[in-house]
Write a protein that holds these residues in place. Sequence first.
Motif, PDB file in Angstrom:
ATOM      1  N   PRO A  96       0.813  -1.225   0.000  1.00  0.00           N
ATOM      2  CA  PRO A  96       0.000   0.000   0.000  1.00  0.00           C
ATOM      3  C   PRO A  96       0.846   1.276   0.000  1.00  0.00           C
ATOM      4  O   PRO A  96       0.506   2.258  -0.668  1.00  0.00           O
ATOM      5  N   GLN A  97       1.960   1.254   0.735  1.00  0.00           N
ATOM      6  CA  GLN A  97       2.847   2.407   0.785  1.00  0.00           C
ATOM      7  C   GLN A  97       3.419   2.716  -0.597  1.00  0.00           C
ATOM      8  O   GLN A  97       3.419   3.862  -1.036  1.00  0.00           O
ATOM      9  N   SER A 100       0.752   4.188  -2.963  1.00  0.00           N
ATOM     10  CA  SER A 100       0.381   5.588  -2.733  1.00  0.00           C
ATOM     11  C   SER A 100       1.506   6.557  -3.078  1.00  0.00           C
ATOM     12  O   SER A 100       1.252   7.638  -3.586  1.00  0.00           O
ATOM     13  N   THR A 101       2.746   6.179  -2.822  1.00  0.00           N
ATOM     14  CA  THR A 101       3.850   7.111  -3.070  1.00  0.00           C
ATOM     15  C   THR A 101       4.335   7.120  -4.514  1.00  0.00           C
ATOM     16  O   THR A 101       4.951   8.089  -4.944  1.00  0.00           O
ATOM     17  N   ASP A 105      -2.217   3.437 -10.030  1.00  0.00           N
ATOM     18  CA  ASP A 105      -3.661   3.588 -10.199  1.00  0.00           C
ATOM     19  C   ASP A 105      -4.437   2.322  -9.861  1.00  0.00           C
ATOM     20  O   ASP A 105      -5.644   2.378  -9.632  1.00  0.00           O
ATOM     21  N   ARG A 135      -5.795  -1.500   3.217  1.00  0.00           N
ATOM     22  CA  ARG A 135      -4.871  -0.375   3.410  1.00  0.00           C
ATOM     23  C   ARG A 135      -4.576   0.441   2.156  1.00  0.00           C
ATOM     24  O   ARG A 135      -3.853   1.439   2.232  1.00  0.00           O
ATOM     25  N   THR A 136      -5.091   0.022   1.017  1.00  0.00           N
ATOM     26  CA  THR A 136      -4.774   0.692  -0.240  1.00  0.00           C
ATOM     27  C   THR A 136      -5.960   1.530  -0.715  1.00  0.00           C
ATOM     28  O   THR A 136      -7.079   1.047  -0.766  1.00  0.00           O
ATOM     29  N   ASP A 137      -5.681   2.786  -1.051  1.00  0.00           N
ATOM     30  CA  ASP A 137      -6.737   3.672  -1.547  1.00  0.00           C
ATOM     31  C   ASP A 137      -7.107   3.372  -2.990  1.00  0.00           C
ATOM     32  O   ASP A 137      -8.226   3.612  -3.413  1.00  0.00           O
ATOM     33  N   GLU A 138      -6.160   2.847  -3.759  1.00  0.00           N
ATOM     34  CA  GLU A 138      -6.385   2.538  -5.160  1.00  0.00           C
ATOM     35  C   GLU A 138      -7.147   1.209  -5.273  1.00  0.00           C
ATOM     36  O   GLU A 138      -7.119   0.390  -4.373  1.00  0.00           O
TER      37      GLU A 138
END
Length: 144
Positions: A96-97, A100-101, A105, A135-138
């Motif tokens: 997840p980190q 996001s960084t 997508d 934990r992942t927004d995508e």
Amino acid sequence: MVDPDRVLVPTLGRPREDEALAYALETFPDADVTLLAVVTPLDAPLSEGGVLERSEERTARARASATDLLESVADPTATERIRVETADGRPGTVIPQYASTEGVDHVVMYGHGTDTSGFVRRILGRGIAATVVERTDEPVTVLE
């Protein structure tokens, strides 16, 4: 849903990860794909177990394994849009980190641990895929 520009396919050196890479390449033919070789810490319960190996050796082995996976799955013309990266840490945190960084997508992964018994899951904790999804927004596609 709009097709993603950047797709992440994490690899932990487990069976059937080739299916996740093949799925990502076929489903998102115009996306750049990152094959992320996650090197689990030696003290983690899901470590690949190279207790006597130095960190650099484990990272090199993970990168080589991911490159072999790439060469076994990808059409040579597709390799220009695929890169191999490595990351050290627990998969449920690192994936997840990284997503996001690095502007990912979409994440595509095989559902590690979904074919284990309930007893094994209770000992090891919940599956990596479930943790990554949480934990992942995508968007995350989990293949089973």
